[in-house]
Design an enzyme around this catalytic site. Structure first.
Site, mmCIF file in Angstrom:
data_model
loop_
_atom_site.group_PDB
_atom_site.id
_atom_site.type_symbol
_atom_site.label_atom_id
_atom_site.label_comp_id
_atom_site.label_asym_id
_atom_site.label_seq_id
_atom_site.Cartn_x
_atom_site.Cartn_y
_atom_site.Cartn_z
ATOM 1 N N PHE A 75 0.869 -1.187 0.000
ATOM 2 C CA PHE A 75 0.000 0.000 0.000
ATOM 3 C C PHE A 75 0.897 1.225 0.000
ATOM 4 C CE2 PHE A 75 0.226 -1.747 4.346
ATOM 5 C CZ PHE A 75 0.971 -0.755 4.961
ATOM 6 N N SER B 143 3.780 2.010 10.949
ATOM 7 C CA SER B 143 4.076 1.376 12.239
ATOM 8 C C SER B 143 5.020 0.205 11.976
ATOM 9 C CB SER B 143 2.790 0.859 12.881
ATOM 10 O OG SER B 143 2.270 -0.215 12.119
ATOM 11 N N TYR C 73 10.654 -1.266 -9.292
ATOM 12 C CA TYR C 73 11.367 -0.577 -8.206
ATOM 13 C C TYR C 73 12.108 -1.535 -7.273
ATOM 14 C CZ TYR C 73 6.947 -1.252 -5.575
ATOM 15 O OH TYR C 73 5.830 -1.779 -4.965
ATOM 16 N N PRO D 126 6.929 -6.217 -13.415
ATOM 17 C CA PRO D 126 5.870 -5.503 -14.130
ATOM 18 C C PRO D 126 5.839 -4.025 -13.753
ATOM 19 C CG PRO D 126 4.991 -7.324 -12.750
ATOM 20 C CD PRO D 126 6.387 -7.019 -12.299
HETATM 21 C C1 HXC Z 1 -0.788 2.461 6.436
HETATM 22 C C2 HXC Z 1 -1.503 0.288 6.855
HETATM 23 C C3 HXC Z 1 -2.292 0.298 5.683
HETATM 24 C C4 HXC Z 1 -2.292 1.492 4.879
HETATM 25 C C5 HXC Z 1 -2.519 -1.639 6.640
HETATM 26 N N1 HXC Z 1 -1.688 -0.915 7.420
HETATM 27 N N2 HXC Z 1 -2.895 -0.913 5.569
HETATM 28 N N3 HXC Z 1 -0.756 1.348 7.235
HETATM 29 N N4 HXC Z 1 -1.531 2.549 5.296
HETATM 30 N N5 HXC Z 1 -2.999 1.581 3.742
HETATM 31 C C6 HXC Z 1 -1.082 -1.349 8.673
HETATM 32 C C7 HXC Z 1 -2.140 -1.650 9.729
HETATM 33 O O1 HXC Z 1 -2.564 -0.480 10.397
HETATM 34 C C8 HXC Z 1 -1.395 -2.643 10.644
HETATM 35 O O2 HXC Z 1 -0.485 -1.968 11.514
HETATM 36 C C9 HXC Z 1 -0.543 -3.420 9.663
HETATM 37 O O3 HXC Z 1 -0.399 -2.593 8.493
HETATM 38 C C10 HXC Z 1 -1.170 -4.741 9.265
HETATM 39 O O4 HXC Z 1 -2.471 -4.482 8.753
HETATM 40 P P1 HXC Z 1 -3.588 -5.610 8.674
HETATM 41 O O5 HXC Z 1 -4.769 -5.022 7.978
HETATM 42 O O6 HXC Z 1 -3.790 -6.220 10.024
HETATM 43 O O7 HXC Z 1 -2.823 -6.708 7.775
HETATM 44 P P2 HXC Z 1 -3.367 -7.929 6.960
HETATM 45 O O8 HXC Z 1 -4.821 -8.216 7.284
HETATM 46 O O9 HXC Z 1 -2.383 -9.005 7.115
HETATM 47 O O10 HXC Z 1 -3.381 -7.390 5.422
HETATM 48 C C11 HXC Z 1 -2.178 -7.211 4.711
HETATM 49 C C12 HXC Z 1 -2.206 -5.911 3.857
HETATM 50 C C13 HXC Z 1 -3.482 -5.879 2.972
HETATM 51 C C14 HXC Z 1 -0.930 -5.912 3.024
HETATM 52 C C15 HXC Z 1 -2.215 -4.710 4.785
HETATM 53 O O11 HXC Z 1 -3.492 -4.706 2.165
HETATM 54 C C16 HXC Z 1 -3.576 -7.082 2.074
HETATM 55 O O12 HXC Z 1 -4.161 -8.103 2.452
HETATM 56 N N6 HXC Z 1 -2.981 -7.022 0.839
HETATM 57 C C17 HXC Z 1 -2.917 -8.170 -0.095
HETATM 58 C C18 HXC Z 1 -3.094 -7.788 -1.521
HETATM 59 C C19 HXC Z 1 -2.235 -6.620 -2.007
HETATM 60 O O13 HXC Z 1 -1.691 -5.852 -1.215
HETATM 61 N N7 HXC Z 1 -2.161 -6.486 -3.340
HETATM 62 C C20 HXC Z 1 -1.366 -5.437 -3.989
HETATM 63 C C21 HXC Z 1 -0.164 -5.992 -4.605
HETATM 64 S S1 HXC Z 1 0.491 -4.814 -5.752
HETATM 65 P P3 HXC Z 1 -0.871 -1.600 13.056
HETATM 66 O O14 HXC Z 1 0.414 -1.120 13.633
HETATM 67 O O15 HXC Z 1 -1.925 -0.543 12.952
HETATM 68 O O16 HXC Z 1 -1.375 -2.873 13.679
HETATM 69 C C22 HXC Z 1 2.187 -4.785 -5.585
HETATM 70 C C23 HXC Z 1 3.077 -4.014 -6.537
HETATM 71 C C24 HXC Z 1 2.401 -2.904 -7.249
HETATM 72 O O17 HXC Z 1 2.703 -5.397 -4.751
HETATM 73 C C25 HXC Z 1 3.298 -2.026 -8.094
HETATM 74 C C26 HXC Z 1 2.433 -1.032 -8.864
HETATM 75 C C27 HXC Z 1 3.062 -0.480 -10.064
HETATM 76 P P1 NAP Z 2 -3.522 -8.939 -6.095
HETATM 77 O O1 NAP Z 2 -4.643 -9.391 -6.966
HETATM 78 O O2 NAP Z 2 -3.851 -8.231 -4.841
HETATM 79 O O3 NAP Z 2 -2.593 -10.188 -5.816
HETATM 80 C C1 NAP Z 2 -1.996 -10.482 -4.584
HETATM 81 C C2 NAP Z 2 -2.400 -11.888 -4.210
HETATM 82 O O4 NAP Z 2 -1.602 -12.296 -3.094
HETATM 83 C C3 NAP Z 2 -3.851 -12.027 -3.791
HETATM 84 O O5 NAP Z 2 -4.435 -13.101 -4.490
HETATM 85 C C4 NAP Z 2 -3.789 -12.339 -2.305
HETATM 86 O O6 NAP Z 2 -4.857 -13.226 -1.933
HETATM 87 C C5 NAP Z 2 -2.428 -12.995 -2.201
HETATM 88 N N1 NAP Z 2 -1.847 -12.859 -0.858
HETATM 89 C C6 NAP Z 2 -1.654 -11.725 -0.155
HETATM 90 N N2 NAP Z 2 -1.149 -11.993 1.056
HETATM 91 C C7 NAP Z 2 -0.990 -13.339 1.109
HETATM 92 C C8 NAP Z 2 -0.513 -14.220 2.096
HETATM 93 N N3 NAP Z 2 -0.082 -13.772 3.279
HETATM 94 N N4 NAP Z 2 -0.509 -15.559 1.835
HETATM 95 C C9 NAP Z 2 -0.951 -16.022 0.633
HETATM 96 N N5 NAP Z 2 -1.410 -15.221 -0.336
HETATM 97 C C10 NAP Z 2 -1.438 -13.899 -0.100
HETATM 98 O O7 NAP Z 2 -2.559 -7.939 -6.913
HETATM 99 P P2 NAP Z 2 -1.792 -8.125 -8.304
HETATM 100 O O8 NAP Z 2 -1.693 -6.765 -8.885
HETATM 101 O O9 NAP Z 2 -2.382 -9.209 -9.102
HETATM 102 O O10 NAP Z 2 -0.330 -8.538 -7.826
HETATM 103 C C11 NAP Z 2 0.246 -9.780 -8.182
HETATM 104 C C12 NAP Z 2 1.762 -9.672 -8.154
HETATM 105 O O11 NAP Z 2 2.193 -8.723 -9.118
HETATM 106 C C13 NAP Z 2 2.330 -9.210 -6.811
HETATM 107 O O12 NAP Z 2 3.546 -9.887 -6.562
HETATM 108 C C14 NAP Z 2 2.614 -7.760 -7.060
HETATM 109 O O13 NAP Z 2 3.611 -7.254 -6.213
HETATM 110 C C15 NAP Z 2 3.070 -7.805 -8.508
HETATM 111 N N6 NAP Z 2 2.997 -6.537 -9.211
HETATM 112 C C16 NAP Z 2 1.790 -6.020 -9.588
HETATM 113 C C17 NAP Z 2 1.766 -4.846 -10.289
HETATM 114 C C18 NAP Z 2 0.491 -4.242 -10.775
HETATM 115 O O14 NAP Z 2 0.510 -3.140 -11.321
HETATM 116 N N7 NAP Z 2 -0.658 -4.894 -10.614
HETATM 117 C C19 NAP Z 2 2.969 -4.186 -10.591
HETATM 118 C C20 NAP Z 2 4.162 -4.727 -10.177
HETATM 119 C C21 NAP Z 2 4.178 -5.915 -9.502
HETATM 120 P P3 NAP Z 2 -5.484 -13.240 -0.443
HETATM 121 O O15 NAP Z 2 -5.724 -11.827 -0.068
HETATM 122 O O16 NAP Z 2 -6.710 -14.077 -0.583
HETATM 123 O O17 NAP Z 2 -4.455 -13.928 0.415
#
Ligand code: HXC
Ligand code: NAP
Length: 285
Positions: A100, A108, A150, A191
């Protein structure tokens, strides 16, 4: 219609973490269409179940199992279950991630841990579990790690992700050498922006931010998931067997746009170029 014959991955067993959504799902659908047997894993069981049903073909049922990659014992159970189901695994795609945008000083320690645990530790656990088994079984395999551009350059406002993905890239390059004697190959994809619900909701939640992102890309568009899936299919196929330890960027030129010192000159108008040309020619003396 695509660049491959339908048997590119015939009979290959593939495990994709985070395979029910976004890019993981797009890769999975492509692999199944090319003959692979697919297993997907992530935390949300209901999401996995529905995705597996939708991704299955009459000839190929997608296997799913819930797993939090942050927990090594769940990773052990996952890989054991997939091996029991399909007999073995040929290809591991480390795609699961968390991320995020946030100013770093607002994070934190738990927020930092959360991203590092999913991306770096989670990838390490699946890699270790799979690698140990492949070595013991005396069979090779391919690992594909999804990183980001990055991972190489670093980036503000996604610092835990940047640090974790840099670690994954180092893991990719390190094991490419150390595990090559076991027939284990490592590749990665970096990507640029691909609109997925998971990424956009956390990284580009307003139209203004999306517009800003697109304006930075020389090709002036975001990526299409199909483009990434085709690249992934090639990289994990036997046709890419001599590629080891390489990361392939697919970003429309985005990171180079930021890197090239004079690239902002694209904003100079024709009239301004006429004036600048006069000035720069004077340097000839
Ligand atoms: C600041 C945040 C936050 C936010 C969570 N936290 N979201 N802090 N801004 N937006 C903090 C919370 O307050 C907490 O700290 C800690 O992080 C853990 O949060 P939880 O919600 O308890 O964690 P969890 O349920 O395990 O969820 C994990 C997550 C969530 C990463 C926070 O977003 C998630 O499930 N993401 C999975 C999918 C995802 O992120 N997809 C994107 C991938 S794209 P405290 O101290 O308050 O307890 C990518 C590359 C993209 O990776 C590149 C683009 C070009
Ligand atoms: P996404 O749909 O949010 O994919 C992330 C996946 O990871 C979700 O299916 C999520 O499922 C799973 N995941 C997260 N936490 C997990 C955990 N603790 N254990 C097991 N599974 C977990 O986002 P996306 O864009 O397709 O991203 C896929 C990959 O591409 C990631 O590695 C991301 O960093 C990379 N990437 C994406 C972009 C982009 O522009 N989209 C750019 C650069 C790199 P659950 O929440 O059900 O666990």
């Amino acid at each position: 219609m695509g660049p491959f014959t339908n048997d590119l991955l015939q009979g290959k067993v593939v495990l994709i973490t985070g395979g029910a959504t976004g890019l993981g799902r797009a890769m999975g659908e492509k692999f199944v269409a090319l003959g692979a047997k697919l297993a997907i894993a992530s935390r949300r069981e209901a999401v996995l179940k529905q995705a597996a049903e939708e991704m299955s073909l009459p000839t190929s049922t997608v296997y799913y199992k819930s797993c939090d990659v942050r927990d090594p014992s769940q990773v052990h159970e996952l890989i054991e279950a997939v091996e029991n189901h399909f007999g073995h695994i040929d290809i591991l795609v480390n795609n699961a991630a968390g991320n995020f945008i946030s100013p770093t000083e607002r994070l934190s320690p738990r927020a930092v841990d959360t991203i590092l645990h999913i991306v770096l530790h989670g990838t390490f656990y699946t890699t270790l579990e799979m690698g140990k088994r492949w070595i013991e079984q005396g069979r090779g395999g391919t690992m594909l790690n999804i990183v980001t551009t990055y991972a190489s350059t670093g980036s503000g406002y996604v610092v835990p992700s940047a640090a974790a993905k840099a670690g994954v890239l180092a893991l990719t390059r390190s094991l490419a050498v150390e595990w090559a004697p076991y027939g284990i190959r490592q590749v990665a994809i970096a990507p640029g922006p691909f609109p997925t619900e998971g990424a956009w909701s956390r990284l580009s939640p307003t139209p203004e931010l999306e517009e800003k992102m697109i304006s930075r890309i020389p090709l002036k568009r975001v990526g299409d998931k199909e483009e990434l899936a085709n690249l992934a299919a090639y990289l994990v196929s036997d046709f890419a067997h001599y590629l080891n330890g390489e990361v392939v960027t697919i970003d429309g030129g985005e990171w180079l746009q930021g890197a090239g010192q004079f690239n902002s000159l694209a904003e100079v108008s024709d009239k301004q170029w006429d004036e600048l040309s006069e000035m720069t020619r004077k340097g000839k003396g």
